[in-house]
Design a protein around this motif. Structure first.
Motif, PDB file in Angstrom:
ATOM      1  N   ILE A 117      -7.273   5.947  -8.801  1.00 55.03           N
ATOM      2  CA  ILE A 117      -6.749   5.111  -7.891  1.00 55.03           C
ATOM      3  C   ILE A 117      -7.053   5.160  -6.424  1.00 55.03           C
ATOM      4  O   ILE A 117      -7.275   6.335  -5.972  1.00 55.03           O
ATOM      5  CB  ILE A 117      -5.049   5.374  -7.884  1.00 55.03           C
ATOM      6  N   GLY A 118      -7.672   4.104  -5.997  1.00 48.44           N
ATOM      7  CA  GLY A 118      -7.946   4.029  -4.548  1.00 48.44           C
ATOM      8  C   GLY A 118      -9.248   3.372  -4.296  1.00 48.44           C
ATOM      9  O   GLY A 118      -9.446   3.207  -3.081  1.00 48.44           O
ATOM     10  N   ASP A 119      -9.957   2.943  -5.272  1.00 50.88           N
ATOM     11  CA  ASP A 119     -11.359   2.346  -4.978  1.00 50.88           C
ATOM     12  C   ASP A 119     -11.138   0.926  -5.697  1.00 50.88           C
ATOM     13  O   ASP A 119      -9.968   0.817  -6.256  1.00 50.88           O
ATOM     14  CB  ASP A 119     -12.479   3.220  -5.430  1.00 50.88           C
ATOM     15  N   ASP A 120     -12.230   0.361  -5.533  1.00 47.37           N
ATOM     16  CA  ASP A 120     -12.192  -1.118  -6.193  1.00 47.37           C
ATOM     17  C   ASP A 120     -12.093  -1.138  -7.983  1.00 47.37           C
ATOM     18  O   ASP A 120     -11.692  -1.905  -8.362  1.00 47.37           O
ATOM     19  CB  ASP A 120     -13.365  -1.979  -5.949  1.00 47.37           C
TER      20      ASP A 120
ATOM     21  N   GLY B  84      -5.363   3.264 -12.296  1.00 48.64           N
ATOM     22  CA  GLY B  84      -5.484   1.979 -11.356  1.00 48.64           C
ATOM     23  C   GLY B  84      -4.660   1.072 -11.813  1.00 48.64           C
ATOM     24  O   GLY B  84      -3.673   1.134 -12.655  1.00 48.64           O
ATOM     25  N   GLY B  85      -4.686  -0.192 -11.197  1.00 51.35           N
ATOM     26  CA  GLY B  85      -3.747  -1.320 -11.588  1.00 51.35           C
ATOM     27  C   GLY B  85      -3.796  -2.368 -10.310  1.00 51.35           C
ATOM     28  O   GLY B  85      -4.651  -2.557  -9.585  1.00 51.35           O
ATOM     29  N   ASP B  86      -2.499  -3.013 -10.363  1.00 51.64           N
ATOM     30  CA  ASP B  86      -2.444  -4.130  -9.254  1.00 51.64           C
ATOM     31  C   ASP B  86      -0.946  -4.184  -9.013  1.00 51.64           C
ATOM     32  O   ASP B  86      -0.031  -3.891  -9.884  1.00 51.64           O
ATOM     33  CB  ASP B  86      -2.863  -5.578  -9.665  1.00 51.64           C
ATOM     34  N   THR B  87      -0.589  -4.429  -7.749  1.00 53.89           N
ATOM     35  CA  THR B  87       0.720  -4.536  -7.359  1.00 53.89           C
ATOM     36  C   THR B  87       0.949  -6.000  -6.436  1.00 53.89           C
ATOM     37  O   THR B  87       0.456  -5.960  -5.603  1.00 53.89           O
ATOM     38  CB  THR B  87       1.141  -3.260  -6.452  1.00 53.89           C
TER      39      THR B  87
ATOM     40  N   ILE C 151       2.388   5.805  -6.032  1.00 49.97           N
ATOM     41  CA  ILE C 151       2.187   5.867  -7.631  1.00 49.97           C
ATOM     42  C   ILE C 151       0.928   6.771  -7.624  1.00 49.97           C
ATOM     43  O   ILE C 151       0.971   7.885  -8.370  1.00 49.97           O
ATOM     44  CB  ILE C 151       1.454   4.540  -7.994  1.00 49.97           C
TER      45      ILE C 151
ATOM     46  N   LEU D 282      -2.035  -0.177 -14.476  1.00 49.21           N
ATOM     47  CA  LEU D 282      -0.459  -0.881 -14.743  1.00 49.21           C
ATOM     48  C   LEU D 282      -0.675  -1.861 -13.740  1.00 49.21           C
ATOM     49  O   LEU D 282      -0.783  -1.657 -12.319  1.00 49.21           O
ATOM     50  CB  LEU D 282       0.198   0.463 -14.043  1.00 49.21           C
TER      51      LEU D 282
ATOM     52  N   PHE E 149       0.819  -1.213  -0.230  1.00 46.79           N
ATOM     53  CA  PHE E 149      -0.063   0.141   0.039  1.00 46.79           C
ATOM     54  C   PHE E 149       0.825   1.059  -0.048  1.00 46.79           C
ATOM     55  O   PHE E 149       0.400   2.251  -0.538  1.00 46.79           O
ATOM     56  CB  PHE E 149      -0.958  -0.224   1.463  1.00 46.79           C
TER      57      PHE E 149
ATOM     58  N   ILE F 141       1.646   1.794  -3.703  1.00 50.98           N
ATOM     59  CA  ILE F 141       0.476   2.218  -4.606  1.00 50.98           C
ATOM     60  C   ILE F 141       0.194   3.848  -3.979  1.00 50.98           C
ATOM     61  O   ILE F 141      -0.134   4.534  -4.869  1.00 50.98           O
ATOM     62  CB  ILE F 141      -0.777   1.472  -3.972  1.00 50.98           C
TER      63      ILE F 141
HETATM   64  P1  ADP Z   1      -8.377  -4.359  -4.659  1.00 53.87           P
HETATM   65  O1  ADP Z   1      -7.750  -5.281  -3.752  1.00 53.87           O
HETATM   66  O2  ADP Z   1      -9.742  -3.926  -4.568  1.00 53.87           O
HETATM   67  O3  ADP Z   1      -8.158  -5.300  -5.968  1.00 53.87           O
HETATM   68  P2  ADP Z   1      -5.792  -3.099  -4.610  1.00 53.87           P
HETATM   69  O4  ADP Z   1      -5.442  -3.262  -3.119  1.00 53.87           O
HETATM   70  O5  ADP Z   1      -5.276  -4.172  -5.458  1.00 53.87           O
HETATM   71  O6  ADP Z   1      -7.369  -3.304  -4.836  1.00 53.87           O
HETATM   72  O7  ADP Z   1      -5.316  -1.518  -5.066  1.00 53.87           O
HETATM   73  C1  ADP Z   1      -5.794  -0.469  -4.418  1.00 53.87           C
HETATM   74  C2  ADP Z   1      -6.196   0.701  -5.392  1.00 53.87           C
HETATM   75  O8  ADP Z   1      -4.810   0.818  -6.033  1.00 53.87           O
HETATM   76  C3  ADP Z   1      -6.907   0.197  -6.682  1.00 53.87           C
HETATM   77  O9  ADP Z   1      -7.699   1.493  -6.976  1.00 53.87           O
HETATM   78  C4  ADP Z   1      -6.153  -0.092  -7.826  1.00 53.87           C
HETATM   79  O10 ADP Z   1      -6.638   0.160  -8.959  1.00 53.87           O
HETATM   80  C5  ADP Z   1      -4.788   0.742  -7.252  1.00 53.87           C
HETATM   81  N1  ADP Z   1      -3.609   0.136  -7.889  1.00 53.87           N
HETATM   82  C6  ADP Z   1      -2.883  -0.911  -7.253  1.00 53.87           C
HETATM   83  N2  ADP Z   1      -1.704  -1.385  -7.736  1.00 53.87           N
HETATM   84  C7  ADP Z   1      -1.482   0.017  -8.771  1.00 53.87           C
HETATM   85  C8  ADP Z   1      -0.514   0.144  -9.456  1.00 53.87           C
HETATM   86  N3  ADP Z   1       0.465  -0.600  -9.831  1.00 53.87           N
HETATM   87  N4  ADP Z   1      -0.601   1.213 -10.510  1.00 53.87           N
HETATM   88  C9  ADP Z   1      -1.769   1.889 -10.354  1.00 53.87           C
HETATM   89  N5  ADP Z   1      -2.789   1.887  -9.502  1.00 53.87           N
HETATM   90  C10 ADP Z   1      -2.709   0.680  -8.662  1.00 53.87           C
END
Ligand code: ADP
Ligand code: MG
Length: 327
Positions: A27-30, A120-123, A13, A88, A7, A10
């Motif tokens: 970025i920040g919601d579902d 948005g994205g995933d990490t 970012i 991303l 977090f 994130i």
């Molecule tokens: P969730 O568990 O609901 O999938 P995450 O905890 O993965 O949410 O992500 C929290 C927020 O951060 C989401 O809005 C997601 O799109 C954003 N996010 C996560 N990783 C990245 C990234 N690498 N780049 C941009 N946004 C990101």
């Protein structure tokens, strides 16, 4: 200081993503909530870069960030779409804030230059891999598709080709001879490709079909021809060569790189012969070189003709995953 967690990364970012009217929720919601342009179709594309496959493992983070977005912008360019938003998905071997900051320098500089917002994205943790999804828009009927080429259309190519493949060769064989400036140019073409976004948009209504050159001219032109049910004749000596490539890689290997080497991210497109003047003027206005390399034919199959009018036989027609000895 402990290594930042998911977090924290994130948040890092998010702090660098400016607000925008068409991004109601970033970025920040579902999910992100986005406002598409009225009356336009969305163009959506994803491309993944895996370390050691799509870029040499030691490539600097800033270049990786640039390239991860550039290859996706190139796919929007090849549709004639205007970039809007991207996501991303980052898979990182470890939590390294310095690496992430440098990666974002490359990614976000290119994003800003093209007006595309990261929403948005995933990490996650694992072997270094970057998957970007890019979303653009284009008016119905204006997209540059692969299936629109017609017999007799010219085949065009922006910029020069073979540079990125030569850059990869040089990266793998640092002892190869070449002037430092030329080597740096070729390496730059591999690491920081320039997506031809403005060209793609300007070619709406002019090009009959288009594709970006990611797998090699022959392979990618082949996709256009297959989709359009055509063949083509390509004039080898018309395929554009950069001075750096000419200086660093001799014939006949150079031609192989130019026709079968990937990663140049130029646009290969077709247009009716009546549009020749307009094609040249349009790309000249963008300060982008364009070369007419061949003609579409009703007969299927591709014929490459050398300077003596003889058929040239390519040893391979492009890179395919899972085809090599390592799968
Ligand atoms: P969730 O568990 O609901 O999938 P995450 O905890 O993965 O949410 O992500 C929290 C927020 O951060 C989401 O809005 C997601 O799109 C954003 N996010 C996560 N990783 C990245 C990234 N690498 N780049 C941009 N946004 C990101
Ligand atoms: Mg998630």
């Amino acid at each position: 200081m402990p290594a930042p967690g998911e977090f924290d990364l994130i948040a890092r970012i998010r702090a660098r993503c400016p607000e925008r009217d068409d991004v109601r929720l970033g970025i920040g919601d579902d999910s992100a909530l986005l406002q598409p342009p009225m009356g336009e179709l969305l163009a959506i594309t994803s491309d993944t870069l895996n370390s050691g496959v799509h870029f040499p493992a030691m490539t600097d983070a800033e270049a990786v960030g640039h390239k991860a977005l550039a290859v996706n912008l190139s796919d929007l360019a090849a549709m004639g779409a205007r970039p809007l938003w991207c996501t991303l998905a980052l898979c990182l071997p470890g939590s390294d804030a310095d690496w992430l900051d440098a990666f974002l320098d490359g990614f976000l500089a290119l994003a800003q230059a093209h007006g595309i917002a990261l929403v948005g994205g995933d990490t996650t943790q694992g072997p270094l891999s970057i998957c970007v999804t890019a979303i653009g828009s284009v008016r119905d009927g204006q997209a540059l598709r692969r299936d629109g080429a017609r017999p007799g259309d010219d085949v065009w190519l922006t910029g020069t080709v073979g540079d990125a493949a030569a850059g990869l060769l040089l990266a793998r064989n640092p002892d190869t001879l070449g002037q430092p400036d030329d080597v740096a140019f070729l390496r730059e073409r591999l690491d920081r490709p320039t997506p031809r976004v403005a060209a793609g948009i300007a070619l709406r209504g002019l090009a009959s079909a288009a594709i970006d050159v990611s797998d090699g001219v022959l392979a990618d032109l082949g996709h256009v021809l297959d989709a359009s049910g055509l063949g083509a004749e390509v004039q080898l000596e018309r395929v554009p060569t950069s001075p750096a490539l000419a200086a660093c890689v001799p014939e006949p290997g150079r031609r192989v790189l130019q026709l079968s080497g990937g990663d140049d991210y130029e646009l290969c497109f077709t247009a009716a012969p009546a549009q020749r003047g307009q094609v040249v003027a349009t790309l000249e206005a963008l300060d982008l070189a364009v070369a007419r390399i061949g003609t579409c034919t009703e007969a299927t199959g591709m014929r490459v003709i050398d300077a003596d009018g003889q058929p040239w036989q390519p040893p391979g027609t492009g890179y395919r995953h899972f085809d090599g000895p390592n799968g």
